[in-house]
Enzyme design. Structure first.
Site: not given
Length: 102
Positions: A21, A34, A43, A51-52, A57, A80
């Site tokens: 993010y 945020r 979403n 988004c997955h 961090s 993936e």
DNA sequence: CGCTTGACACCGT
DNA sequence: AACGGTGCCAAGC
């Protein structure tokens, strides 16, 4: 729309790769990590945006939809090629740098 | 229009 | 090193 830019960045994330993010927010020249999560939480383009592939961090998955579908993220990432160990992404730093795991 | 919440991140203990 | 509290930006009500 700030959020739209966020989706765009996330859509740019190639398979087998993950982003944070903070990285996305920084990419948009902002520090609203945020707000990035807030936008994804709603979403508006759920299946359109991977988004997955977006994680914390620290390498943790963070959450998904309702903060309880984390297991789903693990499965998707695993599909993936991004595996998760002990709640943290394997070779997380490498996947962020886009380097070979060899 | 203003207050509160939120898929995080960072500093302090 | 791990846990806790506070801070930032935007969206939602």
């Amino acid at each position: 729309m700030f959020a739209a830019k966020v989706y765009s960045e996330i859509s740019k994330i190639p398979p087998g790769r993950v982003s944070t993010y903070k990285a996305i927010a920084q990419r948009l020249s902002t520090k609203a990590y945020r707000a990035v999560g807030t936008a994804l939480k709603r979403n508006p383009d759920a299946p359109r945006v991977p988004c997955h592939r977006v994680v914390c961090s620290d390498g943790s998955l963070g959450g998904y939809m309702g903060s309880m579908n984390s297991s789903l993220k693990v499965s998707l990432l695993a599909a993936e090629g991004v595996f998760v160990k002990d709640g943290k992404i394997v070779d997380f730093s490498q996947k962020l740098g886009g380097r070979n795991a060899s």
